[in-house]
Write a protein that holds these residues in place. Structure first.
Motif, PDB file in Angstrom:
ATOM      1  N   GLY A 139      11.389   2.988  -8.309  1.00  0.00           N
ATOM      2  CA  GLY A 139      11.363   2.832  -9.867  1.00  0.00           C
ATOM      3  C   GLY A 139      10.245   3.629 -10.512  1.00  0.00           C
ATOM      4  O   GLY A 139       9.165   3.645  -9.845  1.00  0.00           O
ATOM      5  N   VAL A 140      10.026   3.469 -11.570  1.00  0.00           N
ATOM      6  CA  VAL A 140       9.015   3.970 -12.392  1.00  0.00           C
ATOM      7  C   VAL A 140       9.130   3.242 -13.781  1.00  0.00           C
ATOM      8  O   VAL A 140      10.277   3.054 -14.388  1.00  0.00           O
ATOM      9  CB  VAL A 140       8.952   5.669 -12.627  1.00  0.00           C
ATOM     10  CG1 VAL A 140       9.974   5.847 -13.413  1.00  0.00           C
ATOM     11  CG2 VAL A 140       7.588   6.086 -13.343  1.00  0.00           C
ATOM     12  N   TRP A 141       7.542   2.895 -14.386  1.00  0.00           N
ATOM     13  CA  TRP A 141       7.685   2.053 -15.821  1.00  0.00           C
ATOM     14  C   TRP A 141       7.309   3.254 -16.620  1.00  0.00           C
ATOM     15  O   TRP A 141       6.307   3.781 -16.629  1.00  0.00           O
ATOM     16  CB  TRP A 141       6.576   1.148 -15.564  1.00  0.00           C
ATOM     17  CG  TRP A 141       6.491   0.230 -16.733  1.00  0.00           C
ATOM     18  CD1 TRP A 141       6.827   0.353 -17.892  1.00  0.00           C
ATOM     19  CD2 TRP A 141       5.723  -1.013 -16.644  1.00  0.00           C
ATOM     20  NE1 TRP A 141       6.253  -0.708 -18.613  1.00  0.00           N
ATOM     21  CE2 TRP A 141       5.713  -1.449 -17.852  1.00  0.00           C
ATOM     22  CE3 TRP A 141       4.951  -1.862 -15.565  1.00  0.00           C
ATOM     23  CZ2 TRP A 141       5.174  -2.673 -18.248  1.00  0.00           C
ATOM     24  CZ3 TRP A 141       4.405  -2.814 -15.970  1.00  0.00           C
ATOM     25  CH2 TRP A 141       4.301  -3.578 -17.170  1.00  0.00           C
ATOM     26  N   LEU A 167       0.886  -1.149  -0.167  1.00  0.00           N
ATOM     27  CA  LEU A 167       0.101  -0.041   0.042  1.00  0.00           C
ATOM     28  C   LEU A 167       0.954   1.115  -0.183  1.00  0.00           C
ATOM     29  O   LEU A 167       0.248   2.237  -0.251  1.00  0.00           O
ATOM     30  CB  LEU A 167      -0.959   0.066   1.275  1.00  0.00           C
ATOM     31  CG  LEU A 167      -2.264  -0.947   1.117  1.00  0.00           C
ATOM     32  CD1 LEU A 167      -2.815  -1.049   2.648  1.00  0.00           C
ATOM     33  CD2 LEU A 167      -2.986  -0.559  -0.004  1.00  0.00           C
ATOM     34  N   SER A 168       1.893   1.137   0.413  1.00  0.00           N
ATOM     35  CA  SER A 168       3.010   2.449   0.391  1.00  0.00           C
ATOM     36  C   SER A 168       3.777   2.393  -0.865  1.00  0.00           C
ATOM     37  O   SER A 168       4.523   3.403  -0.932  1.00  0.00           O
ATOM     38  CB  SER A 168       3.963   2.272   1.707  1.00  0.00           C
ATOM     39  OG  SER A 168       4.890   1.307   1.472  1.00  0.00           O
ATOM     40  N   ARG A 169       3.690   1.638  -1.787  1.00  0.00           N
ATOM     41  CA  ARG A 169       4.429   1.738  -3.007  1.00  0.00           C
ATOM     42  C   ARG A 169       4.045   2.829  -3.884  1.00  0.00           C
ATOM     43  O   ARG A 169       2.802   2.985  -4.085  1.00  0.00           O
ATOM     44  CB  ARG A 169       4.441   0.402  -3.883  1.00  0.00           C
ATOM     45  CG  ARG A 169       5.696   0.313  -4.799  1.00  0.00           C
ATOM     46  CD  ARG A 169       5.452  -0.650  -5.962  1.00  0.00           C
ATOM     47  NE  ARG A 169       4.393   0.035  -6.877  1.00  0.00           N
ATOM     48  CZ  ARG A 169       4.754   1.132  -7.764  1.00  0.00           C
ATOM     49  NH1 ARG A 169       5.965   1.357  -8.044  1.00  0.00           N
ATOM     50  NH2 ARG A 169       3.871   1.525  -8.481  1.00  0.00           N
ATOM     51  N   PHE A 170       5.037   3.460  -4.654  1.00  0.00           N
ATOM     52  CA  PHE A 170       4.567   4.437  -5.465  1.00  0.00           C
ATOM     53  C   PHE A 170       5.839   4.678  -6.456  1.00  0.00           C
ATOM     54  O   PHE A 170       6.780   4.182  -6.335  1.00  0.00           O
ATOM     55  CB  PHE A 170       4.660   6.004  -4.734  1.00  0.00           C
ATOM     56  CG  PHE A 170       5.766   6.450  -4.092  1.00  0.00           C
ATOM     57  CD1 PHE A 170       6.375   7.394  -4.900  1.00  0.00           C
ATOM     58  CD2 PHE A 170       6.151   6.035  -3.152  1.00  0.00           C
ATOM     59  CE1 PHE A 170       7.660   7.775  -4.448  1.00  0.00           C
ATOM     60  CE2 PHE A 170       7.346   6.550  -2.325  1.00  0.00           C
ATOM     61  CZ  PHE A 170       8.067   7.483  -3.032  1.00  0.00           C
ATOM     62  N   SER A 171       5.259   5.196  -7.534  1.00  0.00           N
ATOM     63  CA  SER A 171       6.287   5.373  -8.886  1.00  0.00           C
ATOM     64  C   SER A 171       6.973   6.718  -8.603  1.00  0.00           C
ATOM     65  O   SER A 171       6.331   7.689  -8.358  1.00  0.00           O
ATOM     66  CB  SER A 171       5.435   4.963 -10.092  1.00  0.00           C
ATOM     67  OG  SER A 171       5.017   3.834 -10.296  1.00  0.00           O
TER      68      SER A 171
END
Length: 195
Positions: free
Chosen positions: A131-133, A8-12
């Motif tokens: 990271g970010v996709w 729930l805390s992951r973000f890009s």
């Protein structure tokens, strides 16, 4: 923090600095792909790690792809992509090793690649990295794909920019899920998010 709290805390974020994961940590992060849902056990994901001096070379290939796809592309847009691909601590090229002749439909092979990439993004977060996709028009350029090791029928699914989130990286608020969920009771459903 529980596993659910972690998810729930992951973000890009592309506000990334050195270091990027390396060695056994990177191996463990990439190994999470092997736990992705994968109908037919085709393991269609492939990863190309780009670091160091190779970043500038990949950036040049991306810029050439942009100009090939759109000869009138704005130079500012090209410069922005050159900068991003040249300066990210690590780029993971997301390749799709597709088997069009296989009984497993291509869409399911592509979805498996996406699920594996999401596992990697979650594993990055779980190990203190970020990271970010990213994708864009160059993702769908078969010439760029071939230059990176994915000749047709194989393709790119995009790129993961990877590193350590910089202090002060903006964490977007988490939206409530209720607008994206509906209970089916025999009739077509509607969603609040689509109103």
């Amino acid at each position: 923090m529980t596993s659910l709290d972690l998810l729930l805390s992951r973000f890009s974020t592309d506000a990334l600095a050195e270091p990027a994961p390396a060695g056994a940590v990177l191996d463990s992060i990439l190994s999470t792909a092997m736990r992705a849902p994968d109908h037919g056990k085709l393991r269609p994901w492939r990863y190309v790690i780009v670091q160091g001096d190779a970043r500038a070379a990949v950036a040049q290939r991306v810029a050439a792809s942009m100009k090939r796809l759109d000869p009138d592309v704005a130079q500012a847009k090209v410069e922005k992509r050159l900068s991003r691909f040249s300066t990210m601590p690590m780029t993971i090229v997301l390749g799709m090793h597709l088997r069009p002749e296989h009984k497993i439909p291509l869409i399911e092979q592509e979805l498996a690649v996406g699920a594996a990439a999401m596992n990697i993004l979650n594993a990055l977060h779980a190990t203190g990295f970020g990271g970010v996709w990213v994708s864009g028009d160059v993702t769908y350029d078969p010439e760029l794909a071939a230059e990176l090791g994915f000749p047709s029928p194989h393709k790119l699914a995009g790129f993961l920019f990877v590193g350590t989130p910089q202090a002060g990286a903006v964490v977007p608020p988490r939206r409530p899920v209720d607008g994206y969920v509906a209970q089916w009771t025999g009739a077509p459903v509607t969603f609040g998010a689509d109103a």
